[in-house]
Structures are given as structure tokens and as C-alpha cells.
Write a protein that holds these residues in place. Sequence first.
Motif, PDB file in Angstrom:
ATOM      1  N   LEU A  91      33.634  49.592  42.897  1.00  0.00           N
ATOM      2  CA  LEU A  91      33.630  48.249  43.486  1.00  0.00           C
ATOM      3  C   LEU A  91      32.397  47.471  43.053  1.00  0.00           C
ATOM      4  CD1 LEU A  91      34.776  49.055  47.146  1.00  0.00           C
ATOM      5  CD2 LEU A  91      36.144  48.009  45.323  1.00  0.00           C
ATOM      6  N   TYR A  92      31.240  48.127  43.119  1.00  0.00           N
ATOM      7  CA  TYR A  92      29.986  47.466  42.734  1.00  0.00           C
ATOM      8  C   TYR A  92      30.024  47.012  41.284  1.00  0.00           C
ATOM      9  CZ  TYR A  92      25.131  47.086  41.178  1.00  0.00           C
ATOM     10  OH  TYR A  92      23.961  46.655  40.607  1.00  0.00           O
ATOM     11  N   TRP A  93      30.401  47.905  40.371  1.00  0.00           N
ATOM     12  CA  TRP A  93      30.378  47.573  38.950  1.00  0.00           C
ATOM     13  C   TRP A  93      31.506  46.618  38.558  1.00  0.00           C
ATOM     14  CZ3 TRP A  93      26.299  47.542  36.251  1.00  0.00           C
ATOM     15  CH2 TRP A  93      25.285  48.480  36.476  1.00  0.00           C
ATOM     16  N   ALA A  94      32.588  46.594  39.322  1.00  0.00           N
ATOM     17  CA  ALA A  94      33.651  45.625  39.034  1.00  0.00           C
ATOM     18  C   ALA A  94      33.118  44.197  39.140  1.00  0.00           C
ATOM     19  CB  ALA A  94      34.821  45.816  39.988  1.00  0.00           C
ATOM     20  N   ASP A  95      32.181  43.973  40.062  1.00  0.00           N
ATOM     21  CA  ASP A  95      31.568  42.654  40.214  1.00  0.00           C
ATOM     22  C   ASP A  95      30.340  42.478  39.322  1.00  0.00           C
ATOM     23  OD1 ASP A  95      33.405  41.746  42.068  1.00  0.00           O
ATOM     24  OD2 ASP A  95      32.214  42.391  43.798  1.00  0.00           O
ATOM     25  N   GLU A  96      29.524  43.504  39.247  1.00  0.00           N
ATOM     26  CA  GLU A  96      28.239  43.383  38.574  1.00  0.00           C
ATOM     27  C   GLU A  96      28.352  43.449  37.056  1.00  0.00           C
ATOM     28  OE1 GLU A  96      24.335  42.458  38.879  1.00  0.00           O
ATOM     29  OE2 GLU A  96      25.623  42.865  40.608  1.00  0.00           O
ATOM     30  N   TYR A  97      29.274  44.270  36.557  1.00  0.00           N
ATOM     31  CA  TYR A  97      29.379  44.508  35.120  1.00  0.00           C
ATOM     32  C   TYR A  97      29.670  43.225  34.326  1.00  0.00           C
ATOM     33  CZ  TYR A  97      30.585  47.279  30.946  1.00  0.00           C
ATOM     34  OH  TYR A  97      30.622  47.834  29.694  1.00  0.00           O
ATOM     35  N   PRO A  98      30.649  42.403  34.729  1.00  0.00           N
ATOM     36  CA  PRO A  98      30.901  41.163  33.974  1.00  0.00           C
ATOM     37  C   PRO A  98      29.704  40.221  33.973  1.00  0.00           C
ATOM     38  CG  PRO A  98      32.759  41.672  35.397  1.00  0.00           C
ATOM     39  CD  PRO A  98      31.647  42.587  35.810  1.00  0.00           C
ATOM     40  N   ASP A  99      28.985  40.151  35.092  1.00  0.00           N
ATOM     41  CA  ASP A  99      27.822  39.282  35.166  1.00  0.00           C
ATOM     42  C   ASP A  99      26.684  39.769  34.268  1.00  0.00           C
ATOM     43  OD1 ASP A  99      29.119  37.697  36.998  1.00  0.00           O
ATOM     44  OD2 ASP A  99      28.167  38.628  38.748  1.00  0.00           O
ATOM     45  N   THR A 100      26.578  41.069  34.133  1.00  0.00           N
ATOM     46  CA  THR A 100      25.478  41.659  33.360  1.00  0.00           C
ATOM     47  C   THR A 100      25.786  41.732  31.874  1.00  0.00           C
ATOM     48  OG1 THR A 100      24.869  42.998  35.290  1.00  0.00           O
ATOM     49  CG2 THR A 100      23.960  43.682  33.187  1.00  0.00           C
ATOM     50  N   PHE A 101      27.063  41.914  31.534  1.00  0.00           N
ATOM     51  CA  PHE A 101      27.432  42.166  30.140  1.00  0.00           C
ATOM     52  C   PHE A 101      28.433  41.143  29.605  1.00  0.00           C
ATOM     53  CE2 PHE A 101      26.306  46.339  31.991  1.00  0.00           C
ATOM     54  CZ  PHE A 101      25.181  46.600  31.217  1.00  0.00           C
ATOM     55  N   GLY A 102      28.126  39.878  29.789  1.00  0.00           N
ATOM     56  CA  GLY A 102      28.840  38.799  29.127  1.00  0.00           C
ATOM     57  C   GLY A 102      30.303  38.668  29.462  1.00  0.00           C
ATOM     58  N   GLY A 103      30.677  38.974  30.705  1.00  0.00           N
ATOM     59  CA  GLY A 103      32.049  38.766  31.149  1.00  0.00           C
ATOM     60  C   GLY A 103      32.994  39.918  30.884  1.00  0.00           C
ATOM     61  N   MET A 104      32.519  40.984  30.249  1.00  0.00           N
ATOM     62  CA  MET A 104      33.393  42.140  29.990  1.00  0.00           C
ATOM     63  C   MET A 104      33.792  42.812  31.306  1.00  0.00           C
ATOM     64  SD  MET A 104      31.851  44.080  26.630  1.00  0.00           S
ATOM     65  CE  MET A 104      30.301  44.513  27.436  1.00  0.00           C
ATOM     66  N   PRO A 105      35.054  43.251  31.443  1.00  0.00           N
ATOM     67  CA  PRO A 105      35.459  43.958  32.657  1.00  0.00           C
ATOM     68  C   PRO A 105      34.974  45.400  32.640  1.00  0.00           C
ATOM     69  CG  PRO A 105      37.290  43.859  31.132  1.00  0.00           C
ATOM     70  CD  PRO A 105      36.185  43.051  30.508  1.00  0.00           C
ATOM     71  N   PHE A 106      34.768  45.953  33.823  1.00  0.00           N
ATOM     72  CA  PHE A 106      34.359  47.354  33.929  1.00  0.00           C
ATOM     73  C   PHE A 106      35.580  48.258  33.950  1.00  0.00           C
ATOM     74  CE2 PHE A 106      33.464  51.061  36.671  1.00  0.00           C
ATOM     75  CZ  PHE A 106      32.496  51.673  35.876  1.00  0.00           C
ATOM     76  N   GLU A 107      35.541  49.311  33.155  1.00  0.00           N
ATOM     77  CA  GLU A 107      36.619  50.295  33.113  1.00  0.00           C
ATOM     78  C   GLU A 107      36.153  51.578  33.787  1.00  0.00           C
ATOM     79  OE1 GLU A 107      39.649  49.879  32.102  1.00  0.00           O
ATOM     80  OE2 GLU A 107      39.374  47.835  31.307  1.00  0.00           O
ATOM     81  N   PRO A 108      36.884  52.075  34.812  1.00  0.00           N
ATOM     82  CA  PRO A 108      36.498  53.341  35.452  1.00  0.00           C
ATOM     83  C   PRO A 108      36.442  54.478  34.432  1.00  0.00           C
ATOM     84  CG  PRO A 108      38.153  52.204  36.757  1.00  0.00           C
ATOM     85  CD  PRO A 108      38.047  51.456  35.457  1.00  0.00           C
ATOM     86  N   VAL A 109      35.694  55.519  34.762  1.00  0.00           N
ATOM     87  CA  VAL A 109      35.605  56.661  33.856  1.00  0.00           C
ATOM     88  C   VAL A 109      36.954  57.378  33.791  1.00  0.00           C
ATOM     89  CG1 VAL A 109      33.141  56.965  34.265  1.00  0.00           C
ATOM     90  CG2 VAL A 109      34.774  58.218  35.673  1.00  0.00           C
ATOM     91  N   ALA A 110      37.193  58.084  32.701  1.00  0.00           N
ATOM     92  CA  ALA A 110      38.498  58.706  32.460  1.00  0.00           C
ATOM     93  C   ALA A 110      38.697  59.999  33.234  1.00  0.00           C
ATOM     94  CB  ALA A 110      38.669  58.974  30.961  1.00  0.00           C
ATOM     95  N   ARG A 111      37.592  60.686  33.590  1.00  0.00           N
ATOM     96  CA  ARG A 111      37.725  62.027  34.183  1.00  0.00           C
ATOM     97  C   ARG A 111      36.623  62.246  35.205  1.00  0.00           C
ATOM     98  NH1 ARG A 111      37.259  67.764  30.763  1.00  0.00           N
ATOM     99  NH2 ARG A 111      37.851  69.166  32.475  1.00  0.00           N
TER     100      ARG A 111
END
Length: 485
Positions: A91-111
Motif C-alpha cells: 500500500l505504501y509503495w503503491a502511492d510513494e513509488y510513482p511520486d519518487t520514480f517519475g510516475g512508474m507504477p509499483f509492481e509487487p514482488v513475484a515470490r
Amino acid sequence: MSLSRRNTSALTTGIALIAAVSLLIGCGPQRVAGNAIPFGGLDPATVAGLPVTHGPSGPLAGAPPIDFTYENGDNGEMDQIAMSAVADLYLYWADEYPDTFGGMPFEPVARLASYHAEESPIMICGMDTGGVPNAFYCPPEDAIAWDRGVLMPMLDQQFGPMAVVTVLAHEMGHAVQYKSGNMTADMPTILAEQQADCYAGGYFRYIADGNSPYFEVSTGEGLNAILAALFSIRDQAGTDFRGPQAHGNAFDRTTAFIFGFSDGASRCAEMDVPEMQERITQLEFAPSDDSGELEVNEQHVALVEQSLAEVFAEELDEAPRLDLSGTTCGETEPAAYCVDGNSIGLDMPELAAIGTPPTPGGDPAAAGIGDFAAFAEIASRYTMAVQEQAGLSLKGPSAGLRTACLTGSWAGMLMPNRSTDTTSYGGLRISPGDLDEAVAELLGEDSLIAADVDGASVPSGFARVEAFQVGFEEGSDPCTERFGD
């Protein structure tokens, strides 16, 4: 601390189980809000803009259900906390990641994988986890794994459930590094580790702001416990910062966490090699060194007094006199500043006890912290003379933070390659482990390094450590400028 000269060294994917050091831990209220204050913009009444709170720290009742799975778990308490942490971090990175890294969406880890290092190991990332009490991120498999049987219970027992959350936040920080392209082939290990600690600090700010549906953390005892957990998994004194498993000493790890908590994930993403090389404090022992510990005796106290007189020469019209016969005129132990007479009383046996470092297999109750903790307590009372002669109040939280800051500025001048005159300041130098001893003292229940003239310590260990770090990094000027009466 050492009489010999040293060269500075700089520092390190995974949390390694080193040696657990017991400090004062507690629980603490939450769900508070405030305005973020950048690192160094200290307000003695707050923690990076949040009010100091005391109350529960841990999982929230009635948290949302978790709709993803993990491997090899037992659904016990450690796995439940770990999975709640992962869900919350998503939840945190879904909001924070786009703001920090130029609008890219955050993808959950695979495993995601749980294991018991002694009873239920697994193969992951080409490694058998049997006998490996650890937590780690595996880039090739985009996987996070944790040991629910040894590492997590140890951290939970000593520091509370939020220490478990800290470990997962750190490992998710590594996932963010790889997913964002932050991680490069030539990134030093220490930089990767410091950045992951910083990302964990940003996540804990989200919790402290009351935004988490899964956890709460107090800004008083709760954050103190998190910093103490980082202390416990620090590198051992003298570790080569260039080593592939190096994570950093306690001073550098807590600094990185505080950066993230105060300034957010964007500050962490900006970390690079030049910034790290300027800031890092981890030292190696020189060939001529023994333990880096000086006996707390009259001879060495005299050198500490000389170093303080030289460091604060411009601020003092009259240097205070040290009285080694006791603390009869002051309110604090084992060192006390006496305004009348401009003197500092010292209880030498008690200082020697504080200066006795723990030894492997020794009785923890019989050990102190180490020489630098004892000498820094003397320095803290010496800075009272600096404040008194500057016309500043010696009482209250501002005086406590100012004291920690000025003590940090003295320590910074003793850091190899930081002072301009390498032959002065009593011939003393910071040695491996010294700054970790300072962190241990600052996180103690009654830290004298961050106390006013009457011994009243600043309530927040977080604020104490940050004030010391400001002085260490920036010198004495910010101490008197930022902590006015």
C-alpha cells in the motif's frame, strides 16, 4: 577512542544476524499527524514534526484481510506479522513509488517465502536456508524470504513486533532498488544497505502519520525500539566497509533511517557514492590497535579535557575546571556542571564502570557501554559551560538537544580526516565502535549526553540521536542557532 591516528573508511542485500545488544525498549500511542521537518530542522517538542507520543506499537486490531499467498509458512505469529508488513508495504509503495520514480507504477514482488532455519528450511535463490537465520531479497527470483523460527522471534522478543516489520521494510527497500533501476552493477554494498534503511524510515513515517491500516507506532518508545533494533544488527566494530556482507555501524544505519523518516523516500533515492563517502563513519582497526578502548582514568580524562578546550576555544572565555573528586555541587551523575565556579564534578569510579565495554561471554549486568560513552558524558557537561557563556538557558528540552548537538560537534572534530589540524584536540581520535557507543548511550533511559543541566533527558531517543548527528555532521554553529530558548 584512541591515542593513535586512523584513516576513515566508508561502508553495504539482506539483514544479517550479528549480536543482539539489549537497550531500553518499550511500547508506545499513535495515529498522530504533523508536518514533516527535514533532517536537522529540529523542534525539541516533536519528532521530525510529529508530537512525541507514548502508547502501543504493533499490529492494529481489525486490519484488512490479506489476499495474496506465501510459501512454506505455518501461519504463526511471525508469519502473520510478516504478511501484514508486506501487505502494508504494498500500500505504501503503491502511492510513494510513482511520486519518487517519475510516475512508474509499483509492481509487487513475484515470490514470498517463510522458513524455519532449524526445522523447515527451503531452497530459494540457489541457496539452502538451513542454519541461515536471515531475511533477504533475491533479485533473480524477485523474492523476499524470512526466517520465522530464529531471527524474527529473537527480534520480537528483544524489541517488539515492529522490529520484525523493520526487517521486511528494509528488504522491500532492496526490491524497490532493483525495480526502479536504482541498483547498479557498481553500487557499493554499503550504499545499497544504507538506502534500504532509509526507505524503511520513509515507510515508518507513513505508519507514524496514522496512514497504515495494519500497524501503529509511537514516536516515543516505539521509534526508540526501532533504532535499538537497528543497533543490534549493526556491523561489529572494525568491520571492513568494503566487505560483501557489510551493512554499516549503528551510527550510519540510524542516520539513514532518520533521513527517510524526516525527508521521505525521495531523499533515499538521491543517495549516491559521493554523498555516502562524505557521510559514512565506519572505521577499520589500524594494525597497531588493540580494542580501541581507553581506560577511563585521570590521564585519559585529562586528554579529553584538553581536546574539549581546543575544540571549543573560540566559544569559551573561560574553560571550565574538572574536579575528579566527585559531583558534590551538581544535580547529575556521574558528571555534573556547577554554574557557580564554572567547574565539572566527576565520579571517576562510575565513569569507569560506564567505560567498561561488554565482553563476549561476560556478565552483561557487570558491563558498561565503552570508553567513548563515558568521555561523551563528560563532554556533555563541558558543553554546559559553552551554553552558559553564550547566555543560553541550561534547562529544558532545547538545552538537552543543544547539549547532544554540541557533544556531537566535539566528536566530529575527533573523526579522522574531518578536523583540519590532525595533531591537535588532545591527540585523541574516534576509533571503531565509538559512535555506536554514543548511540547506545543516547538510546538509554536517562541519556546524559542529551540532558539539560539538571539531568532531564529529551524524551525522544530519535530526537537525541538526530541532534547528535547534526552536530557531528555540521559542527557547533547549528547547535546554538537551531536550539534557541
